[in-house]
Design a protein around this motif. Structure first.
Motif, PDB file in Angstrom:
ATOM      1  N   LEU A  77      -2.691 -27.759   2.521  1.00 57.09           N
ATOM      2  CA  LEU A  77      -2.934 -26.398   2.073  1.00 57.09           C
ATOM      3  C   LEU A  77      -2.351 -25.435   3.085  1.00 57.09           C
ATOM      4  O   LEU A  77      -2.703 -25.464   4.268  1.00 57.09           O
ATOM      5  N   GLU A  78      -1.432 -24.588   2.622  1.00 62.99           N
ATOM      6  CA  GLU A  78      -0.828 -23.566   3.475  1.00 62.99           C
ATOM      7  C   GLU A  78      -1.224 -22.194   2.945  1.00 62.99           C
ATOM      8  O   GLU A  78      -0.668 -21.704   1.964  1.00 62.99           O
ATOM      9  N   PRO A  79      -2.212 -21.548   3.576  1.00 62.40           N
ATOM     10  CA  PRO A  79      -2.696 -20.253   3.106  1.00 62.40           C
ATOM     11  C   PRO A  79      -2.015 -19.084   3.801  1.00 62.40           C
ATOM     12  O   PRO A  79      -1.719 -19.131   4.991  1.00 62.40           O
ATOM     13  N   GLN A  80      -1.788 -18.033   3.024  1.00 62.35           N
ATOM     14  CA  GLN A  80      -1.285 -16.777   3.568  1.00 62.35           C
ATOM     15  C   GLN A  80      -2.159 -15.640   3.032  1.00 62.35           C
ATOM     16  O   GLN A  80      -2.364 -15.549   1.819  1.00 62.35           O
ATOM     17  N   ILE A  81      -2.666 -14.818   3.921  1.00 57.46           N
ATOM     18  CA  ILE A  81      -3.340 -13.598   3.503  1.00 57.46           C
ATOM     19  C   ILE A  81      -2.361 -12.459   3.723  1.00 57.46           C
ATOM     20  O   ILE A  81      -1.898 -12.229   4.836  1.00 57.46           O
ATOM     21  N   VAL A  82      -2.026 -11.764   2.639  1.00 57.49           N
ATOM     22  CA  VAL A  82      -1.042 -10.693   2.704  1.00 57.49           C
ATOM     23  C   VAL A  82      -1.660  -9.405   2.156  1.00 57.49           C
ATOM     24  O   VAL A  82      -2.722  -9.417   1.536  1.00 57.49           O
ATOM     25  N   ASP A  83      -0.970  -8.287   2.407  1.00 54.81           N
ATOM     26  CA  ASP A  83      -1.436  -6.980   1.927  1.00 54.81           C
ATOM     27  C   ASP A  83      -2.861  -6.676   2.366  1.00 54.81           C
ATOM     28  O   ASP A  83      -3.633  -6.051   1.621  1.00 54.81           O
ATOM     29  N   LEU A  84      -3.214  -7.120   3.563  1.00 54.89           N
ATOM     30  CA  LEU A  84      -4.548  -6.843   4.080  1.00 54.89           C
ATOM     31  C   LEU A  84      -4.718  -5.335   4.260  1.00 54.89           C
ATOM     32  O   LEU A  84      -3.904  -4.680   4.889  1.00 54.89           O
ATOM     33  N   ASP A  85      -5.799  -4.809   3.704  1.00 56.94           N
ATOM     34  CA  ASP A  85      -6.053  -3.374   3.762  1.00 56.94           C
ATOM     35  C   ASP A  85      -7.517  -3.171   4.152  1.00 56.94           C
ATOM     36  O   ASP A  85      -8.400  -3.139   3.300  1.00 56.94           O
ATOM     37  N   VAL A  86      -7.762  -3.065   5.447  1.00 59.70           N
ATOM     38  CA  VAL A  86      -9.110  -2.827   5.952  1.00 59.70           C
ATOM     39  C   VAL A  86      -9.364  -1.327   5.889  1.00 59.70           C
ATOM     40  O   VAL A  86      -8.648  -0.548   6.516  1.00 59.70           O
ATOM     41  N   ALA A  87     -10.381  -0.918   5.153  1.00 64.70           N
ATOM     42  CA  ALA A  87     -10.611   0.507   4.931  1.00 64.70           C
ATOM     43  C   ALA A  87     -10.964   1.239   6.218  1.00 64.70           C
ATOM     44  O   ALA A  87     -10.476   2.348   6.465  1.00 64.70           O
ATOM     45  N   ALA A  88     -11.817   0.627   7.032  1.00 61.10           N
ATOM     46  CA  ALA A  88     -12.255   1.283   8.269  1.00 61.10           C
ATOM     47  C   ALA A  88     -12.347   0.245   9.379  1.00 61.10           C
ATOM     48  O   ALA A  88     -13.415  -0.310   9.635  1.00 61.10           O
ATOM     49  N   PRO A  89     -11.235  -0.050  10.056  1.00 64.37           N
ATOM     50  CA  PRO A  89     -11.264  -1.039  11.132  1.00 64.37           C
ATOM     51  C   PRO A  89     -12.121  -0.562  12.295  1.00 64.37           C
ATOM     52  O   PRO A  89     -12.114   0.619  12.637  1.00 64.37           O
ATOM     53  N   ASP A  90     -12.861  -1.480  12.870  1.00 62.63           N
ATOM     54  CA  ASP A  90     -13.701  -1.147  14.021  1.00 62.63           C
ATOM     55  C   ASP A  90     -12.877  -1.399  15.281  1.00 62.63           C
ATOM     56  O   ASP A  90     -12.783  -2.519  15.772  1.00 62.63           O
ATOM     57  N   VAL A  91     -12.242  -0.359  15.772  1.00 66.33           N
ATOM     58  CA  VAL A  91     -11.359  -0.493  16.933  1.00 66.33           C
ATOM     59  C   VAL A  91     -11.900   0.346  18.082  1.00 66.33           C
ATOM     60  O   VAL A  91     -12.657   1.294  17.885  1.00 66.33           O
ATOM     61  N   SER A  92     -11.498  -0.024  19.277  1.00 64.10           N
ATOM     62  CA  SER A  92     -11.922   0.720  20.458  1.00 64.10           C
ATOM     63  C   SER A  92     -11.194   2.062  20.514  1.00 64.10           C
ATOM     64  O   SER A  92      -9.970   2.111  20.432  1.00 64.10           O
ATOM     65  N   ARG A 144     -17.935   7.053  13.966  1.00 64.57           N
ATOM     66  CA  ARG A 144     -18.418   6.186  12.898  1.00 64.57           C
ATOM     67  C   ARG A 144     -17.591   6.450  11.648  1.00 64.57           C
ATOM     68  O   ARG A 144     -17.250   7.596  11.360  1.00 64.57           O
ATOM     69  N   SER A 145     -17.275   5.374  10.943  1.00 68.89           N
ATOM     70  CA  SER A 145     -16.519   5.502   9.701  1.00 68.89           C
ATOM     71  C   SER A 145     -17.397   5.075   8.544  1.00 68.89           C
ATOM     72  O   SER A 145     -18.077   4.040   8.613  1.00 68.89           O
ATOM     73  N   TYR A 146     -17.372   5.866   7.459  1.00 66.95           N
ATOM     74  CA  TYR A 146     -18.171   5.562   6.276  1.00 66.95           C
ATOM     75  C   TYR A 146     -17.226   5.357   5.096  1.00 66.95           C
ATOM     76  O   TYR A 146     -16.312   6.162   4.866  1.00 66.95           O
ATOM     77  N   VAL A 147     -17.436   4.271   4.363  1.00 67.79           N
ATOM     78  CA  VAL A 147     -16.545   3.919   3.258  1.00 67.79           C
ATOM     79  C   VAL A 147     -17.375   3.460   2.067  1.00 67.79           C
ATOM     80  O   VAL A 147     -18.554   3.124   2.198  1.00 67.79           O
ATOM     81  N   ASP A 148     -16.737   3.449   0.894  1.00 65.27           N
ATOM     82  CA  ASP A 148     -17.423   2.914  -0.287  1.00 65.27           C
ATOM     83  C   ASP A 148     -16.930   1.517  -0.649  1.00 65.27           C
ATOM     84  O   ASP A 148     -17.369   0.911  -1.620  1.00 65.27           O
ATOM     85  N   SER A 149     -16.015   0.962   0.171  1.00 65.50           N
ATOM     86  CA  SER A 149     -15.539  -0.414  -0.002  1.00 65.50           C
ATOM     87  C   SER A 149     -14.913  -0.872   1.305  1.00 65.50           C
ATOM     88  O   SER A 149     -14.272  -0.066   1.999  1.00 65.50           O
ATOM     89  N   ALA A 150     -15.097  -2.144   1.642  1.00 59.66           N
ATOM     90  CA  ALA A 150     -14.569  -2.647   2.906  1.00 59.66           C
ATOM     91  C   ALA A 150     -13.058  -2.785   2.896  1.00 59.66           C
ATOM     92  O   ALA A 150     -12.419  -2.741   3.943  1.00 59.66           O
ATOM     93  N   GLY A 151     -12.476  -2.963   1.699  1.00 61.34           N
ATOM     94  CA  GLY A 151     -11.028  -3.104   1.619  1.00 61.34           C
ATOM     95  C   GLY A 151     -10.607  -4.183   0.640  1.00 61.34           C
ATOM     96  O   GLY A 151     -11.373  -4.590  -0.228  1.00 61.34           O
ATOM     97  N   LYS A 152      -9.386  -4.649   0.796  1.00 62.15           N
ATOM     98  CA  LYS A 152      -8.843  -5.650  -0.127  1.00 62.15           C
ATOM     99  C   LYS A 152      -7.787  -6.492   0.568  1.00 62.15           C
ATOM    100  O   LYS A 152      -7.274  -6.129   1.635  1.00 62.15           O
ATOM    101  N   MET A 153      -7.455  -7.609  -0.064  1.00 61.12           N
ATOM    102  CA  MET A 153      -6.434  -8.507   0.465  1.00 61.12           C
ATOM    103  C   MET A 153      -6.000  -9.470  -0.629  1.00 61.12           C
ATOM    104  O   MET A 153      -6.669  -9.608  -1.654  1.00 61.12           O
ATOM    105  N   THR A 154      -4.871 -10.108  -0.406  1.00 60.48           N
ATOM    106  CA  THR A 154      -4.322 -11.068  -1.358  1.00 60.48           C
ATOM    107  C   THR A 154      -4.171 -12.418  -0.681  1.00 60.48           C
ATOM    108  O   THR A 154      -3.701 -12.496   0.456  1.00 60.48           O
TER     109      THR A 154
END
Length: 226
Positions: free
Chosen positions: A128-143, A149-159
């Motif tokens: 099994l060779e998996p690829q996650i592409v088009d990762l779209d994190v709505a509010a990344p928790d970065v330093s 604080r970030s508030y969103v109505d969805s965590a995001g999406k990916m393929t």
């Protein structure tokens, strides 16, 4: 002996309330690798080779998942703060999601699927060779400086793009893609590394569970066609 099966196999679908937009054009009936289009829906498509005896496969070699972001994701995240997301932040997110993918799939495939994970090759092993592409994190928790604080109505999406190979011959025997979006809330919720990881884990678990379900169906179909 007829081992030919039509895989209703694997929409690799998360049964989530939200779905993504319909693909812009219909996929071809035959992939460039010569695989037959088995199924397509709003979230993706499945291709598989004919004449595969899926009941032979009892072991899985799971390759490390590769991860890539949606085009212009960093630019969009930094629209109002040019230093919000850095390259090292993106690498950290990609590494973390890749490790989480392999952790979840290893657990699900062995505990629920009954498969043995191996590093060896042989007639009983599929790769099994998996690829996650088009990762779209709505509010990344970065330093970042200060307390934000970030508030969103969805965590995001990916393929997920999943290729399955016969380990002995190296032949590609199936390929599937599935686009998914995390559930939308009816309110704005605080997003942080804990909540983002929890949402990602739920999505990965559902992908793994659906994969196991479809592989079981394919194996049973192979046995019944003998």
């Amino acid at each position: 002996m007829n081992h030919s099966i039509k895989l209703s196999w694997l929409p690799l679908a998360l049964a989530l309330a939200s779905s993504v937009a319909v693909a812009k054009s219909d996929p071809p009936a035959t992939s460039i690798e010569g695989l037959e289009l088995i199924e397509k829906d709003r979230a993706g498509e499945i291709y598989a080779a004919e004449g595969i005896d899926w009941s032979e496969y009892t072991q899985i070699r799971l390759e490390q998942a590769s991860v890539s972001f949606r085009k212009n994701w960093k630019r969009d995240q930094n629209r109002y703060d040019p230093f919000k997301v850095r390259d090292q932040d993106m690498e950290k997110i990609k590494t973390g999601l890749s490790d989480l993918f392999n952790e979840v799939f290893t657990e699900e495939l062995t505990r629920k699927g009954g498969y043995t994970l191996t590093e060896s090759i042989g007639p009983e092993t599929m790769v099994l060779e998996p690829q996650i592409v088009d990762l779209d994190v709505a509010a990344p928790d970065v330093s970042s400086p200060g307390i934000t604080r970030s508030y969103v109505d969805s965590a995001g999406k990916m393929t997920l793009i999943l290729e399955i190979y016969d380990s002995e011959s190296g032949a590609l025997i199936a390929k599937a893609s599935n686009r998914q979006e995390a559930p939308r809330y009816n309110y704005q919720r605080w997003a942080n590394s804990v909540s983002n990881t929890a949402e990602a884990r739920r999505m990965l678990q559902k992908w793994a569970e659906e994969l196991i379900k479809r592989l079981d169906q394919a194996r049973n179909n192979s046995v019944s066609n003998e």
